[in-house]
Scaffold this motif. Structure first.
Motif, mmCIF file in Angstrom:
data_model
loop_
_atom_site.group_PDB
_atom_site.id
_atom_site.type_symbol
_atom_site.label_atom_id
_atom_site.label_comp_id
_atom_site.label_asym_id
_atom_site.label_seq_id
_atom_site.Cartn_x
_atom_site.Cartn_y
_atom_site.Cartn_z
ATOM 1 N N VAL A 1 0.840 -1.204 0.000
ATOM 2 C CA VAL A 1 0.000 0.000 0.000
ATOM 3 C C VAL A 1 0.871 1.249 0.000
ATOM 4 O O VAL A 1 0.618 2.198 -0.749
ATOM 5 C CB VAL A 1 -0.971 0.006 1.204
ATOM 6 N N CYS A 2 1.916 1.258 0.818
ATOM 7 C CA CYS A 2 2.812 2.425 0.877
ATOM 8 C C CYS A 2 3.465 2.684 -0.480
ATOM 9 O O CYS A 2 3.466 3.821 -0.971
ATOM 10 C CB CYS A 2 3.884 2.225 1.943
ATOM 11 N N CYS A 3 4.012 1.651 -1.064
ATOM 12 C CA CYS A 3 4.692 1.811 -2.361
ATOM 13 C C CYS A 3 3.709 2.191 -3.461
ATOM 14 O O CYS A 3 3.989 3.071 -4.273
ATOM 15 C CB CYS A 3 5.436 0.532 -2.728
ATOM 16 N N GLU A 4 2.558 1.550 -3.493
ATOM 17 C CA GLU A 4 1.567 1.832 -4.529
ATOM 18 C C GLU A 4 1.009 3.246 -4.391
ATOM 19 O O GLU A 4 0.719 3.903 -5.378
ATOM 20 C CB GLU A 4 0.444 0.794 -4.468
ATOM 21 N N LEU B 1 2.507 5.845 -3.736
ATOM 22 C CA LEU B 1 3.421 6.817 -4.348
ATOM 23 C C LEU B 1 3.007 7.156 -5.780
ATOM 24 O O LEU B 1 3.373 8.206 -6.306
ATOM 25 C CB LEU B 1 4.855 6.281 -4.334
ATOM 26 N N ASN B 2 2.237 6.281 -6.414
ATOM 27 C CA ASN B 2 1.764 6.524 -7.781
ATOM 28 C C ASN B 2 0.513 7.397 -7.837
ATOM 29 O O ASN B 2 0.029 7.707 -8.918
ATOM 30 C CB ASN B 2 1.470 5.189 -8.478
ATOM 31 N N TYR B 3 -0.018 7.775 -6.676
ATOM 32 C CA TYR B 3 -1.254 8.560 -6.612
ATOM 33 C C TYR B 3 -0.991 9.824 -5.803
ATOM 34 O O TYR B 3 -0.970 9.786 -4.570
ATOM 35 C CB TYR B 3 -2.376 7.727 -5.975
ATOM 36 N N PRO B 4 -0.774 10.959 -6.468
ATOM 37 C CA PRO B 4 -0.404 12.204 -5.778
ATOM 38 C C PRO B 4 -1.402 12.635 -4.701
ATOM 39 O O PRO B 4 -1.010 13.226 -3.704
ATOM 40 C CB PRO B 4 -0.355 13.241 -6.900
ATOM 41 N N GLN B 5 -2.681 12.330 -4.879
ATOM 42 C CA GLN B 5 -3.676 12.765 -3.910
ATOM 43 C C GLN B 5 -3.529 12.069 -2.560
ATOM 44 O O GLN B 5 -4.084 12.520 -1.562
ATOM 45 C CB GLN B 5 -5.100 12.581 -4.454
ATOM 46 N N THR B 6 -2.748 10.987 -2.499
ATOM 47 C CA THR B 6 -2.555 10.299 -1.217
ATOM 48 C C THR B 6 -1.494 10.976 -0.352
ATOM 49 O O THR B 6 -1.349 10.621 0.812
ATOM 50 C CB THR B 6 -2.156 8.828 -1.439
ATOM 51 N N ALA B 7 -0.799 11.978 -0.897
ATOM 52 C CA ALA B 7 0.297 12.624 -0.162
ATOM 53 C C ALA B 7 -0.181 13.293 1.116
ATOM 54 O O ALA B 7 0.520 13.311 2.109
ATOM 55 C CB ALA B 7 1.007 13.644 -1.048
ATOM 56 N N GLN B 8 -1.353 13.847 1.123
ATOM 57 C CA GLN B 8 -1.881 14.536 2.299
ATOM 58 C C GLN B 8 -3.025 13.747 2.931
ATOM 59 O O GLN B 8 -3.991 14.317 3.431
ATOM 60 C CB GLN B 8 -2.359 15.936 1.905
ATOM 61 N N SER B 9 -2.904 12.420 2.903
ATOM 62 C CA SER B 9 -3.978 11.567 3.387
ATOM 63 C C SER B 9 -3.483 10.585 4.430
ATOM 64 O O SER B 9 -2.326 10.183 4.420
ATOM 65 C CB SER B 9 -4.578 10.760 2.227
ATOM 66 N N THR B 10 -4.382 10.208 5.312
ATOM 67 C CA THR B 10 -4.115 9.156 6.278
ATOM 68 C C THR B 10 -4.725 7.876 5.730
ATOM 69 O O THR B 10 -5.930 7.830 5.462
ATOM 70 C CB THR B 10 -4.745 9.486 7.641
ATOM 71 N N LEU B 11 -3.909 6.869 5.517
ATOM 72 C CA LEU B 11 -4.399 5.601 4.969
ATOM 73 C C LEU B 11 -4.531 4.579 6.089
ATOM 74 O O LEU B 11 -3.696 4.520 6.991
ATOM 75 C CB LEU B 11 -3.432 5.074 3.902
#
Length: 107
Positions: free
Chosen positions: A16-19, A21-31
Motif C-alpha cells: 500500500v505504501c509503495c503503490e 506513491l503513484n497517486y499524488p492525492q494520497t500525499a496529504q492523506s491518512t491511509l
C-alpha cells in the motif's frame, strides 16, 4: 457495525505504501490498512462478485484513485510541544529528587 481487529501482513502494508506513491492525492492523506475477514468478505453479494472479478492490485488501485486529502488540520508544533513537556518533566523529577536527597542528608 464494528470492524473486527485482524492481523495485517507487513508485505501488505509495504504494498500500500509503495503503490500510494503513484497517486499524488494520497500525499496529504491518512491511509488505513486492514484485512478482510471471511465474514466481511461474504457480507455483500455485490462486493463478493466484484472481488472475484478483480485482483487485489486492481482493488487497491481503485481505492487509491478515490482517496481524498485529509480535511483535519493538525498542529505544526507538536514536536516542540513534546520536547517542552519532556524538559518540564525532567526538571520536575530532578527537583523532587533533589528535595528527597536534601531531606536524607539533613536527617
Amino acid at each position: 457495525g464494528d470492524l473486527p481487529v485482524t492481523a495485517v501482513k507487513y508485505h501488505d502494508i509495504a504494498t500500500v505504501c509503495c503503490e500510494s506513491l503513484n497517486y499524488p492525492q494520497t500525499a496529504q492523506s491518512t491511509l488505513t490498512v486492514m484485512t478482510k475477514t471471511m465474514a466481511s468478505k461474504s457480507s455483500s453479494s455485490d462486493e463478493k462478485n466484484s472481488d472475484a472479478e478483480s485482483t487485489p492490485e486492481q482493488q487497491l488501485s481503485t481505492l487509491l484513485e478515490n482517496v481524498k486529502p485529509d480535511t483535519r488540520h493538525f498542529p505544526t508544533d507538536m514536536l516542540e510541544q513534546h520536547q517542552r513537556a519532556v524538559r518540564n518533566t525532567i526538571k520536575y523529577i530532578f527537583g523532587i529528587g533533589a528535595l528527597i536527597l536534601l531531606a536524607i542528608l539533613r536527617a
